[in-house]
Motif scaffolding. Structure first.
Motif, PDB file in Angstrom:
ATOM      1  N   GLU A  80     -42.730  -0.569   8.563  1.00  0.00           N
ATOM      2  CA  GLU A  80     -41.435  -0.984   9.784  1.00  0.00           C
ATOM      3  C   GLU A  80     -40.575  -2.059   8.987  1.00  0.00           C
ATOM      4  O   GLU A  80     -39.342  -1.634   9.207  1.00  0.00           O
ATOM      5  N   PHE A  81     -40.886  -2.968   8.385  1.00  0.00           N
ATOM      6  CA  PHE A  81     -40.194  -3.776   7.753  1.00  0.00           C
ATOM      7  C   PHE A  81     -39.063  -3.081   6.555  1.00  0.00           C
ATOM      8  O   PHE A  81     -38.089  -3.346   6.593  1.00  0.00           O
ATOM      9  N   LYS A  82     -39.856  -2.296   5.661  1.00  0.00           N
ATOM     10  CA  LYS A  82     -39.102  -1.579   4.705  1.00  0.00           C
ATOM     11  C   LYS A  82     -37.987  -0.791   5.307  1.00  0.00           C
ATOM     12  O   LYS A  82     -36.855  -0.484   4.806  1.00  0.00           O
ATOM     13  N   LYS A  83     -38.495  -0.066   6.390  1.00  0.00           N
ATOM     14  CA  LYS A  83     -37.638   1.045   6.881  1.00  0.00           C
ATOM     15  C   LYS A  83     -36.319   0.226   7.586  1.00  0.00           C
ATOM     16  O   LYS A  83     -35.226   0.512   7.533  1.00  0.00           O
ATOM     17  N   SER A  84     -36.604  -0.732   8.230  1.00  0.00           N
ATOM     18  CA  SER A  84     -35.527  -1.664   8.801  1.00  0.00           C
ATOM     19  C   SER A  84     -34.543  -2.331   7.683  1.00  0.00           C
ATOM     20  O   SER A  84     -33.268  -2.317   7.817  1.00  0.00           O
ATOM     21  N   ILE A  85     -35.218  -2.715   6.649  1.00  0.00           N
ATOM     22  CA  ILE A  85     -34.250  -3.126   5.492  1.00  0.00           C
ATOM     23  C   ILE A  85     -33.733  -2.055   4.828  1.00  0.00           C
ATOM     24  O   ILE A  85     -32.350  -2.233   4.545  1.00  0.00           O
ATOM     25  N   LYS A  86     -34.083  -0.807   4.939  1.00  0.00           N
ATOM     26  CA  LYS A  86     -33.302   0.181   4.059  1.00  0.00           C
ATOM     27  C   LYS A  86     -32.446   0.680   5.242  1.00  0.00           C
ATOM     28  O   LYS A  86     -31.034   0.981   4.818  1.00  0.00           O
ATOM     29  N   GLU A  87     -32.266   0.606   6.512  1.00  0.00           N
ATOM     30  CA  GLU A  87     -31.312   0.872   7.497  1.00  0.00           C
ATOM     31  C   GLU A  87     -30.444  -0.104   7.684  1.00  0.00           C
ATOM     32  O   GLU A  87     -29.161   0.316   7.884  1.00  0.00           O
ATOM     33  N   TYR A  88     -30.807  -1.239   7.943  1.00  0.00           N
ATOM     34  CA  TYR A  88     -29.959  -2.342   8.156  1.00  0.00           C
ATOM     35  C   TYR A  88     -29.376  -3.293   7.243  1.00  0.00           C
ATOM     36  O   TYR A  88     -28.497  -4.152   7.357  1.00  0.00           O
ATOM     37  N   GLY A  89     -30.278  -3.224   6.212  1.00  0.00           N
ATOM     38  CA  GLY A  89     -29.755  -3.997   4.968  1.00  0.00           C
ATOM     39  C   GLY A  89     -30.472  -5.405   4.889  1.00  0.00           C
ATOM     40  O   GLY A  89     -31.310  -5.773   5.734  1.00  0.00           O
ATOM     41  N   ARG A  90     -30.373  -5.852   3.681  1.00  0.00           N
ATOM     42  CA  ARG A  90     -31.168  -7.158   3.351  1.00  0.00           C
ATOM     43  C   ARG A  90     -30.897  -8.421   4.273  1.00  0.00           C
ATOM     44  O   ARG A  90     -31.746  -9.157   4.508  1.00  0.00           O
ATOM     45  N   GLU A 145     -39.577 -13.391  21.960  1.00  0.00           N
ATOM     46  CA  GLU A 145     -38.747 -12.959  20.877  1.00  0.00           C
ATOM     47  C   GLU A 145     -38.121 -14.039  20.052  1.00  0.00           C
ATOM     48  O   GLU A 145     -37.784 -15.206  20.520  1.00  0.00           O
ATOM     49  N   TYR A 146     -38.021 -13.915  18.616  1.00  0.00           N
ATOM     50  CA  TYR A 146     -37.387 -15.005  17.882  1.00  0.00           C
ATOM     51  C   TYR A 146     -36.175 -14.013  17.016  1.00  0.00           C
ATOM     52  O   TYR A 146     -36.492 -12.996  16.665  1.00  0.00           O
ATOM     53  N   THR A 147     -35.164 -14.553  17.173  1.00  0.00           N
ATOM     54  CA  THR A 147     -33.960 -13.935  16.468  1.00  0.00           C
ATOM     55  C   THR A 147     -33.820 -14.743  15.030  1.00  0.00           C
ATOM     56  O   THR A 147     -33.701 -16.022  15.074  1.00  0.00           O
ATOM     57  N   VAL A 148     -34.034 -13.801  14.071  1.00  0.00           N
ATOM     58  CA  VAL A 148     -34.354 -14.429  12.771  1.00  0.00           C
ATOM     59  C   VAL A 148     -33.508 -13.511  11.768  1.00  0.00           C
ATOM     60  O   VAL A 148     -32.980 -12.242  11.876  1.00  0.00           O
ATOM     61  N   MET A 149     -33.173 -14.002  10.264  1.00  0.00           N
ATOM     62  CA  MET A 149     -32.787 -13.359   9.294  1.00  0.00           C
ATOM     63  C   MET A 149     -33.917 -13.748   7.970  1.00  0.00           C
ATOM     64  O   MET A 149     -34.450 -14.533   8.121  1.00  0.00           O
ATOM     65  N   THR A 150     -33.881 -12.758   7.288  1.00  0.00           N
ATOM     66  CA  THR A 150     -34.881 -12.679   6.121  1.00  0.00           C
ATOM     67  C   THR A 150     -34.317 -13.815   5.178  1.00  0.00           C
ATOM     68  O   THR A 150     -33.137 -13.632   4.670  1.00  0.00           O
ATOM     69  N   LYS A 151     -35.099 -14.899   4.867  1.00  0.00           N
ATOM     70  CA  LYS A 151     -34.256 -15.948   4.058  1.00  0.00           C
ATOM     71  C   LYS A 151     -34.970 -15.666   2.567  1.00  0.00           C
ATOM     72  O   LYS A 151     -34.402 -15.778   1.706  1.00  0.00           O
ATOM     73  N   GLU A 152     -36.272 -15.176   2.599  1.00  0.00           N
ATOM     74  CA  GLU A 152     -36.910 -14.841   1.238  1.00  0.00           C
ATOM     75  C   GLU A 152     -37.780 -13.827   1.248  1.00  0.00           C
ATOM     76  O   GLU A 152     -38.749 -13.532   2.126  1.00  0.00           O
ATOM     77  N   ILE A 153     -37.891 -13.007   0.248  1.00  0.00           N
ATOM     78  CA  ILE A 153     -38.738 -11.626   0.185  1.00  0.00           C
ATOM     79  C   ILE A 153     -39.527 -11.974  -1.080  1.00  0.00           C
ATOM     80  O   ILE A 153     -38.838 -12.069  -2.040  1.00  0.00           O
ATOM     81  N   THR A 154     -40.827 -12.169  -1.074  1.00  0.00           N
ATOM     82  CA  THR A 154     -41.587 -12.416  -2.453  1.00  0.00           C
ATOM     83  C   THR A 154     -42.001 -11.125  -2.719  1.00  0.00           C
ATOM     84  O   THR A 154     -42.818 -10.168  -1.940  1.00  0.00           O
ATOM     85  N   VAL A 155     -41.850 -10.748  -4.203  1.00  0.00           N
ATOM     86  CA  VAL A 155     -42.416  -9.573  -4.682  1.00  0.00           C
ATOM     87  C   VAL A 155     -43.567  -9.704  -5.644  1.00  0.00           C
ATOM     88  O   VAL A 155     -43.229 -10.737  -6.381  1.00  0.00           O
TER      89      VAL A 155
END
Length: 193
Positions: A49-59, A72-82
């Motif tokens: 779900e996260f990968k699909k959302s990133i692909k559809e809505y962006g980083r 509910e929590y309104t958030v933005m991605t601050k860091e993605i660890t790979v």
């Protein structure tokens, strides 16, 4: 204004290495929500779900994370660890945001038109991959597009040459060199033929 992506989350009761590995094996990504004046919340979201959302809505998408109690929590991605060896997302950090307060977020450059430079035997040298910008969460762009198709040997692109979207500012030095273009030397041209 961009849309808000909806993601379901579950609380993490354990943050141990073993518990996180078990989550990943079951298709979840461990993560945290943090924000000003609050304790960090340990969560997990479904990886697909996260990968699909990133692909559809962006980083830089605004997410509405919903827990099992419909909080509910309104958030933005601050860091993605790979994880470097397997090149897979291993952990997420989300920052709690207010849609009416400006935030600072890193935005990557997307370079287009490189095929025109290659056809002219020119080399592109990118000095900076991303820059910090400020604005309301829904106004933060997913990326800043740079068209290099009309650049020639010796040309440079400075930060001041990039038009930021309305409502977005940056405290980056306007003279920061983003891209330079140079021609191949005669020896390099001969060697490549």
């Amino acid at each position: 204004m961009q849309e808000t992506a909806l993601l379901n989350m579950v609380p993490r009761t354990s943050t141990s290495k073993g518990a996180n590995k078990l989550l990943r094996n079951n298709g979840y990504l461990p993560g945290n929500i943090f924000g000003k004046g609050m304790e960090s919340i340990s969560i997990a979201v479904k990886k697909d779900e996260f990968k699909k959302s990133i692909k559809e809505y962006g980083r830089n998408a605004v997410f509405k994370l919903v827990d099992t109690n419909n909080k509910e929590y309104t958030v933005m991605t601050k860091e993605i660890t790979v994880a470097p060896l397997i090149n897979e997302i291993s952990h997420l950090n989300f920052q709690l945001v207010s849609l009416s307060e400006a935030i600072k977020q890193e935005v990557a450059f997307k370079i287009i038109g490189t095929e025109f430079l290659e056809s002219k035997r020119l080399l592109l040298n990118s000095h900076v991959d991303s820059v910090p910008v400020s604005g309301l969460p829904h106004d933060i762009p997913h990326e800043l597009e740079i068209d290099v198709s009309s650049m020639n040997s010796g040309d440079s692109l400075l930060f001041k040459d990039i038009k930021l979207p309305e409502g977005i500012t940056s405290d980056v030095d306007p003279e920061l060199k983003i891209i330079t273009v140079k021609g191949l030397k005669r020896q390099e041209v001969a060697a490549s033929e």
